[in-house]
Design an enzyme around this catalytic site. Structure first.
Site, mmCIF file in Angstrom:
data_model
loop_
_atom_site.group_PDB
_atom_site.id
_atom_site.type_symbol
_atom_site.label_atom_id
_atom_site.label_comp_id
_atom_site.label_asym_id
_atom_site.label_seq_id
_atom_site.Cartn_x
_atom_site.Cartn_y
_atom_site.Cartn_z
ATOM 1 N N CYS A 33 -63.307 2.328 50.680
ATOM 2 C CA CYS A 33 -63.812 1.117 51.070
ATOM 3 C C CYS A 33 -63.973 0.182 49.720
ATOM 4 O O CYS A 33 -64.867 0.246 49.098
ATOM 5 C CB CYS A 33 -65.136 1.056 51.665
ATOM 6 S SG CYS A 33 -65.937 -0.270 52.114
ATOM 7 N N CYS A 36 -67.146 -1.672 49.308
ATOM 8 C CA CYS A 36 -68.289 -0.567 48.943
ATOM 9 C C CYS A 36 -68.093 -0.442 47.281
ATOM 10 O O CYS A 36 -69.164 -0.172 46.714
ATOM 11 C CB CYS A 36 -68.049 0.732 49.674
ATOM 12 S SG CYS A 36 -68.059 0.621 51.430
#
Length: 110
Positions: A33, A36
């Site tokens: 991600c 993230c």
């Protein structure tokens, strides 16, 4: 340890987060991600500043799907602040530090 971010799992989530004596900010994330990875340095900075007043942990949703499902994490990054074992605030998305602190502060102060 003050200012460090540790990993939690489905197995130790109850002990590390729900039963914690201090507020805990859980970063629901995954290695693939991009957003993230963008929020990770922000969390490191906040962890360093808050010290023992706030515990920050990460939970890899790929490896710990049960906990992610329990808290209805549908997209990542999702940050959930727990106080006294209950959800106090949920933030979805990668926020800049000031905006993230502004989101969390009312729940931390309450």
């Amino acid at each position: 340890m003050a200012g460090t971010i540790t990993e939690v799992t489905d197995n130790n989530f109850q002990a590390e987060v729900i039963e914690s004596d201090v507020p805990v900010l859980v970063d629901f994330w995954a290695p693939w991600c991009g957003p993230c990875r963008m929020v990770a340095p922000v969390l490191e900075e906040i962890a360093g500043e808050k010290g023992d007043a706030l515990k920050i942990v990460k939970l890899n949703v790929d490896d710990n799907q049960q906990t992610a499902m329990n808290f209805e994490v549908l997209s990542i990054p999702t940050l959930i602040l727990f106080k006294n074992g209950a959800v106090a605030k949920k933030v979805v998305g990668a926020y800049p530090k000031r905006k993230l602190e502004a989101e969390l502060e009312p729940a931390l102060a309450a």
